[in-house]
Design a protein around this motif. Structure first.
Motif, PDB file in Angstrom:
ATOM      1  N   ARG A  47       6.542 -22.257 -18.898  1.00 48.15           N
ATOM      2  CA  ARG A  47       6.322 -22.924 -17.616  1.00 48.15           C
ATOM      3  C   ARG A  47       6.453 -24.444 -17.700  1.00 48.15           C
ATOM      4  NH1 ARG A  47       0.673 -21.719 -15.924  1.00 48.15           N
ATOM      5  NH2 ARG A  47       1.325 -22.639 -13.944  1.00 48.15           N
TER       6      ARG A  47
ATOM      7  N   ARG B 264       5.702 -27.468 -11.113  1.00 47.55           N
ATOM      8  CA  ARG B 264       4.909 -27.328  -9.890  1.00 47.55           C
ATOM      9  C   ARG B 264       5.226 -26.000  -9.208  1.00 47.55           C
ATOM     10  NH1 ARG B 264       8.121 -25.977  -5.531  1.00 47.55           N
ATOM     11  NH2 ARG B 264      10.171 -26.926  -5.785  1.00 47.55           N
ATOM     12  N   GLU B 265       4.286 -25.547  -8.418  1.00 48.77           N
ATOM     13  CA  GLU B 265       4.515 -24.385  -7.559  1.00 48.77           C
ATOM     14  C   GLU B 265       4.500 -24.852  -6.111  1.00 48.77           C
ATOM     15  OE1 GLU B 265       5.341 -21.363  -8.201  1.00 48.77           O
ATOM     16  OE2 GLU B 265       5.292 -21.539 -10.373  1.00 48.77           O
ATOM     17  N   GLY B 266       4.861 -23.952  -5.199  1.00 52.27           N
ATOM     18  CA  GLY B 266       4.885 -24.333  -3.784  1.00 52.27           C
ATOM     19  C   GLY B 266       3.509 -24.766  -3.316  1.00 52.27           C
ATOM     20  N   SER B 267       3.459 -25.831  -2.507  1.00 47.47           N
ATOM     21  CA  SER B 267       2.163 -26.363  -2.087  1.00 47.47           C
ATOM     22  C   SER B 267       2.003 -26.429  -0.574  1.00 47.47           C
ATOM     23  CB  SER B 267       1.969 -27.776  -2.667  1.00 47.47           C
ATOM     24  OG  SER B 267       3.019 -28.622  -2.246  1.00 47.47           O
TER      25      SER B 267
ATOM     26  N   TYR C  26       8.445 -23.278  -1.101  1.00 50.96           N
ATOM     27  CA  TYR C  26       8.724 -22.123  -1.944  1.00 50.96           C
ATOM     28  C   TYR C  26       8.073 -22.330  -3.311  1.00 50.96           C
ATOM     29  CZ  TYR C  26      12.655 -21.116   1.261  1.00 50.96           C
ATOM     30  OH  TYR C  26      13.443 -20.837   2.335  1.00 50.96           O
ATOM     31  N   SER C  27       7.684 -21.241  -3.926  1.00 53.40           N
ATOM     32  CA  SER C  27       7.322 -21.328  -5.339  1.00 53.40           C
ATOM     33  C   SER C  27       8.613 -21.403  -6.143  1.00 53.40           C
ATOM     34  CB  SER C  27       6.501 -20.105  -5.765  1.00 53.40           C
ATOM     35  OG  SER C  27       7.319 -18.949  -5.756  1.00 53.40           O
TER      36      SER C  27
ATOM     37  N   SER D   9       9.505 -19.586  -8.585  1.00 54.39           N
ATOM     38  CA  SER D   9      10.051 -18.244  -8.799  1.00 54.39           C
ATOM     39  C   SER D   9      10.825 -17.777  -7.573  1.00 54.39           C
ATOM     40  CB  SER D   9       8.923 -17.252  -9.118  1.00 54.39           C
ATOM     41  OG  SER D   9       7.979 -17.209  -8.065  1.00 54.39           O
ATOM     42  N   GLU D  10      10.349 -18.151  -6.361  1.00 56.22           N
ATOM     43  CA  GLU D  10      11.082 -17.790  -5.137  1.00 56.22           C
ATOM     44  C   GLU D  10      12.423 -18.498  -5.070  1.00 56.22           C
ATOM     45  OE1 GLU D  10       7.491 -16.836  -1.951  1.00 56.22           O
ATOM     46  OE2 GLU D  10       8.058 -18.912  -2.345  1.00 56.22           O
TER      47      GLU D  10
END
Length: 601
Positions: free
Chosen positions: A127, A345-348, A427-428, A430-431
């Motif tokens: 990650r 980072r992931e979607g926020s 979006y995350s 992964s998306e």
């Protein structure tokens, strides 16, 4: 490392170098032990019970049995002698059985905990942002995940057990000696305190050396990684001597540090041996004199000789274990630095689905690598659903950087990236990556079979779907010619396949993923003419019904693109169809004309 610097700054504020070091050690130790929390009771009972039984049952209590055996022998007391021998055998049997059971219990806890730590480290590394990998040698990261991580296991298995045993056996011996004869006990403890003081004086220098050795070991792993990964280049340019000299230099540095550490250990061992001998000789002289004067018996003197070694052991081991724990924590700290690195980072934020006609849109995107000039400077471009858009321009202009941003490898500095009209932040990662199939300039294949490498596009795919994807990628025919067909092992990085074959496997993987957006980063630039034609045919099949962004160096491959963006110095300097750009007689036309001349020449 940033985390290490922050830790040092925090400790300095708390006052003084010594206090800073102690606080750092304590924080590192607590963090290492926090991973054992789910198995704390099993581990704690096992390691404490094992060492307490070993200290008391196999050591302290045996001293009292020795006392009875000697007194029985001196006084010709056969019943006492037999009783003492029987007690000794029973004590050894029970203690050994319990120690075996407890050792298994706490070692099992260590194995499971180390499995957890390795899994967490592996998942965390996956990650990490792309910048971490580009700025860190792979050998350095491997060293942290292997050599340094193993030091945590040493802490659990050896360092803590040694501390518990030394403390229990030392204090129990002190109590027993006071119960037997307090003047002799005071003499032994005084020498023990002196031993402890001498050992602790060596502790800080050992930590510094151990830190340097861990870093040196990381550099050696880097050199080995370079040799293994770059074998063809090393052989082609006869770089063996250069690489060997680099490795030898690092190896010699580590050997020098290890020798320095060994020399210090030798000095320390010599001092401990002298102090231990003084304690032994002193007890023999004092105890013998008291026995002759009937101040004590010979059995008690023998018990003291047995017990005084435990006092000396506790104090000498306290120093040895302090240096050992510092060595371990030096390695553990390098693992924690890796685990503290920020992840992608992931979607926020969430937004409603916007204009779906535009598959991808960059608006005023600014991005730079490090502190240098911007790699992208207010770049804007738009790709509508089903379009094929090409990115062309001089090398280093920012084309591949656009691909990296679209894949979420880096966050942009300012501006925006949108997918299907929605902000990329909604979006995350992964998306984002699920909606994109990527075929790079050089396909990366994992060590395994051809089928496994294609299946990475969709882990739930059937064998029939994999074969269909291979056929669509013009790969089925050459796969059938392999010794084991789809089950043929291809070696590390696909070393048993040609460049064109590896590219077609990568294209088959993209077919299997069946994503709506396709990113092609110069996928044919390193291929010969025949392989390029086969790959181009496969790419045309793959592009049907998809939104395509093609990064290209050879402009002849983008003539039929719906739109072409000419990227130079991070900016879009021209855009349009091939014919339009030729008429403009700008940068695109000049590059196209130069390539035509090169082809004619």
């Amino acid at each position: 490392m940033v985390q290490g610097a922050m830790r040092e700054a925090e400790c300095v504020l708390l006052g003084g170098g010594g206090r800073m070091v102690k606080l750092q050690y304590w924080q590192e130790f607590k963090r290492a032990m926090s991973y054992m929390k789910p198995r704390a009771w099993t581990y704690g009972i096992g390691i404490v019970g094992n060492n307490v039984i070993a200290a008391l049952g196999l050591n302290i209590l045996m001293a009292f049995i020795y006392k009875d055996i000697v007194n029985a022998a001196v006084g010709s007391d056969m019943p006492l002698l037999l009783r003492s021998i029987g007690t000794a055998f029973a004590l050894l049997a029970v203690s050994s059985l319990l120690c075996t059971i407890l050792t298994y219990r706490y070692n099992a806890s260590i194995r499971y905990t180390m499995t957890d730590i390795r899994q967490q480290t592996f998942r965390h590394v996956q990650r990490l942002p792309m910048s971490r990998f580009e700025n860190t040698h792979s050998g350095e990261m491997l060293s942290r995940m292997t050599n340094d991580l193993n030091t945590i296991e040493h802490l659990y298995a050896d360092s803590l057990g040694g501390i518990i045993y030394a403390v229990v056996v030392g204090f129990a011996a002190a109590i027993a000696m006071f119960a037997l004869n307090w003047p002799i006990a005071l003499f032994a403890i005084a020498l023990g305190i002196l031993t402890f003081y001498v050992n602790t004086r060596f502790a800080d220098s050992f930590r510094k050396i151990n830190d340097e050795i861990q870093r040196g070991t990381g550099k050696m792993t880097q050199a080995l990684s370079d040799v293994i990964s770059g074998v063809p280049l090393v052989k082609m340019f006869s770089l063996g001597g250069v690489i060997i000299r680099k490795y030898d230099q690092t190896n010699e540095d580590v050997a020098g540090l290890s020798t320095k550490r060994t020399r210090k250990y030798a000095y320390l061992d010599s001092v401990n041996s002298v102090l231990g001998s003084l304690s032994f000789v002193g007890i023999v002289i004092v105890g013998g004199a008291m026995a002759l004067k009937k101040g004590t018996d010979f059995g008690t003197v023998m018990a003291f000789i047995k017990l005084q070694g435990n006092i000396g052991f506790m104090f000498s081991q306290a120093g040895n274990l302090a240096t050992d724990v510092q060595r371990v924590l030096a390695g553990a700290n390098r693992v924690f630095e890796l685990l503290d690195d920020p992840v992608e980072r992931e979607g926020s934020e969430r937004s409603l689905l916007g204009d779906e006609k535009k598959a991808i849109e960059l608006d005023g995107a600014v991005f730079r690598y490090g502190e240098g000039a911007p790699a992208l400077d207010r770049l804007s471009l738009a790709v509508e659903r089903g379009q094929t858009v090409a990115l062309v321009g001089p090398s280093g202009g920012g084309k591949s950087t656009v691909v990296k941003l679209l894949l979420g490898f880096y966050p942009i500095e300012s501006g925006s990236v949108k997918y299907w009209g929605r902000s990329g932040q909604s979006y995350s990662l992964s998306e984002v990556r699920d909606m994109i199939a990527y075929v790079p300039q050089e396909a990366y294949l994992f060590d395994g079979t051809i089928e496994e490498n294609i299946r990475y596009g969709n882990m739930d795919a059937s064998r029939e779907a994999i074969i269909a994807a291979a056929k669509a990628a013009n790969a089925h025919e050459f796969i059938q010619e392999q010794p084991d067909g789809y089950l043929t092992a291809i070696g590390e990085r696909g070393s048993r396949l040609s460049g064109g074959q590896k590219q077609r496997i990568a294209i088959a993987r993209a077919f299997l993923k069946n994503a709506p957006i396709l990113l092609l980063d110069e996928p044919t630039s390193a291929l010969d003419a025949e392989s390029e034609k086969q790959v181009q045919d496969a790419l045309r099949m793959l592009a049907k019904g998809r939104t395509v962004i093609l990064v290209a160096h050879r402009l002849s491959t983008v003539e039929h693109a719906d739109r072409i963006y000419v990227i130079d110095r991070g900016q879009s300097v021209e855009e349009g169809r091939h014919e339009e750009l030729i008429r403009k007689q700008g940068l695109y036309e000049r590059l196209y004309r130069l390539q035509l001349k090169d082809a004619a020449g």
